[in-house]
Scaffold this motif. Structure first.
Motif, mmCIF file in Angstrom:
data_model
loop_
_atom_site.group_PDB
_atom_site.id
_atom_site.type_symbol
_atom_site.label_atom_id
_atom_site.label_comp_id
_atom_site.label_asym_id
_atom_site.label_seq_id
_atom_site.Cartn_x
_atom_site.Cartn_y
_atom_site.Cartn_z
ATOM 1 N N ASN A 113 2.460 -2.937 0.136
ATOM 2 C CA ASN A 113 1.626 -1.301 0.350
ATOM 3 C C ASN A 113 1.292 -1.013 -1.158
ATOM 4 O O ASN A 113 1.874 -1.725 -2.287
ATOM 5 N N LYS A 114 1.054 0.234 -1.144
ATOM 6 C CA LYS A 114 0.269 1.051 -2.689
ATOM 7 C C LYS A 114 1.154 0.645 -3.748
ATOM 8 O O LYS A 114 0.973 0.495 -4.640
ATOM 9 N N ARG A 115 2.723 1.693 -3.861
ATOM 10 C CA ARG A 115 3.675 1.405 -4.308
ATOM 11 C C ARG A 115 3.692 -0.289 -4.791
ATOM 12 O O ARG A 115 3.934 -0.355 -6.601
ATOM 13 N N HIS B 266 11.281 -4.242 1.085
ATOM 14 C CA HIS B 266 10.251 -3.229 0.464
ATOM 15 C C HIS B 266 9.724 -2.064 1.374
ATOM 16 O O HIS B 266 9.353 -1.378 0.857
ATOM 17 N N ASP B 267 8.320 -3.118 1.373
ATOM 18 C CA ASP B 267 7.227 -2.750 2.795
ATOM 19 C C ASP B 267 8.077 -1.561 3.961
ATOM 20 O O ASP B 267 7.470 -0.919 4.357
ATOM 21 N N LYS B 268 8.381 -2.539 3.752
ATOM 22 C CA LYS B 268 9.217 -1.412 5.110
ATOM 23 C C LYS B 268 10.497 -0.608 5.227
ATOM 24 O O LYS B 268 10.610 0.608 5.539
ATOM 25 N N VAL C 121 9.722 1.067 2.467
ATOM 26 C CA VAL C 121 8.641 2.723 2.063
ATOM 27 C C VAL C 121 8.164 3.007 3.166
ATOM 28 O O VAL C 121 7.996 4.557 3.966
ATOM 29 N N LYS C 122 7.193 1.836 4.342
ATOM 30 C CA LYS C 122 7.037 2.113 6.270
ATOM 31 C C LYS C 122 8.154 3.330 7.045
ATOM 32 O O LYS C 122 8.408 3.864 8.047
ATOM 33 N N ASN C 123 9.730 3.222 6.087
ATOM 34 C CA ASN C 123 10.761 3.598 7.093
ATOM 35 C C ASN C 123 11.141 3.295 8.297
ATOM 36 O O ASN C 123 11.220 3.764 9.276
ATOM 37 N N LYS C 124 10.431 1.800 8.194
ATOM 38 C CA LYS C 124 11.704 0.921 9.657
ATOM 39 C C LYS C 124 12.365 0.304 9.264
ATOM 40 O O LYS C 124 12.905 -1.215 9.402
#
Length: 344
Positions: free
Chosen positions: A155-157, A217-219, A221-224
């Motif tokens: 993800n971007k961050r 972290h990816d989840k 960020v994507k609110n998953k």
């Protein structure tokens, strides 16, 4: 409080400076260095392994007898820290903060931290608390050159963190509790193989642990991020039950009995097992028994009937059915293949 200042250029230098400060001794075997302490300052070990693809493993298994503040100068060595407390807790703050804002790394929490160039990481370790802390450190420039070819997968961050090879920015992510990481890190600590095979197994598991950190972290960020209504203390009870089942699969477990013993409702037990292990309680028990049976067939001289009894089943036909459903081969066929492999 005891303050220890570290200004080393790599993980090896860090542990050597800790050896002096904590009056320990370092042993090396197959590239695995272990610092051992047993004195009035600390008792336990700190081990590290450095891989040629820009990743270092640093593991604490230690009890300090005084509050410790580890001050790490990021001028020379400033990796991304993927940190996980398997047991105990610790604290962290960045040195540039005018007002100390110490954030706690809780047990079972996934944390990702990196400092800016010339800054300081302050790590706080409490006295008289058993600590089991797993840290995977990534030196960005080396890692990007040797291993990471598809940054777009991040993800971007996190992409920006890996790409920040000049170390201009700080990054701190304190994630939700992740018991999958606890299971994987626990398995890493239990590797018994030696020599080259041991190092290869450790390296493979580091990939998996790092992936779990990044995936969480990816989840987030994507609110998953997975949701559960259970408290941290209740999740610990579930994990303790699961370990008990895995250590003694022969017992006649039932959801009702486990609920009474644990003090958790049957609904909370089911939610906890589904959240951590993606299985109901019954499915977890069956899965664990089959894994134990597979290992017994492969490593012992027990016959199939003895194994069925050992793992807590009463019906050999039922065992054979679910074993084949899971592994695609009958227990007898698996045993014959195991014998052929040993004889070869």
């Amino acid at each position: 409080m005891t303050e220890i200042v570290i200004d080393a250029k790599n993980t090896e230098g860090t542990v050597k400076q800790l050896r002096v400060a904590l009056r320990g001794a370092i042993e090396e075997r197959w590239g695995e260095h272990t610092l051992t302490m047993d004195n009035d300052l600390a008792k336990g070990t700190i081990r590290f392994i450095t891989f040629d693809w820009g990743v270092n493993l640093l593991e604490y298994d230690i009890t300090f007898f005084d509050d410790i503040c580890l001050i790490m100068d990021a001028s020379e060595f400033n990796p991304i820290h993927f940190t996980y407390c398997l047991e105990g807790h610790c604290g962290h703050r960045f040195g540039y903060q005018s007002e100390p804002d110490i954030k706690t790394l809780e047990q079972f929490q996934s944390v990702i931290i990196t400092c800016k160039d010339g800054g300081y990481n302050y790590w706080y370790f409490p006295a008289n608390k058993k600590l089991e802390i797993n840290v995977i450190q990534i030196t960005r420039r080396h890692f990007l050159k040797r291993r990471l070819s598809n940054l777009d997968a991040l993800n971007k961050r996190l992409y920006e963190v890996f790409l920040d090879t000049d170390h201009e920015n700080t990054f701190a992510y304190f994630g939700a509790y992740n018991l999958k990481l606890a299971n994987k890190i626990g398995a890493l600590r239990k590797i018994k193989s030696k020599g080259m095979i041991r190092m290869m197994m450790i390296e493979g598991m580091i990939y998996e642990i790092l992936s779990l950190h990044i995936l969480q972290h990816d989840k987030a960020v994507k609110n998953k991020a997975p949701k559960t209504s259970l408290l941290h203390s209740e999740l610990k009870i579930v994990r303790k039950l699961a370990k008990r089942i895995a250590n003694d699969v022969s017992q006649d477990y039932s959801l009702e009995q486990l609920s009474l013993e644990s003090g958790l409702s049957q609904a909370k037990l089911q939610e906890g097992f589904k959240s951590i292990y993606k299985r109901t309680v019954t499915e977890y028990i069956r899965h664990t028994r089959l894994e134990v049976a597979r290992d017994l067939i492969r490593t012992t001289d027990l016959n199939i009937s003895q194994i069925v009894y050992t793992i807590g089943f009463s019906s050999r036909s039922y065992f054979s059915k679910i074993f084949k459903n899971k592994y695609g081969i009958t227990p007898s066929e698996f045993q014959e293949n195991a014998l052929i492999t040993v004889e070869a």
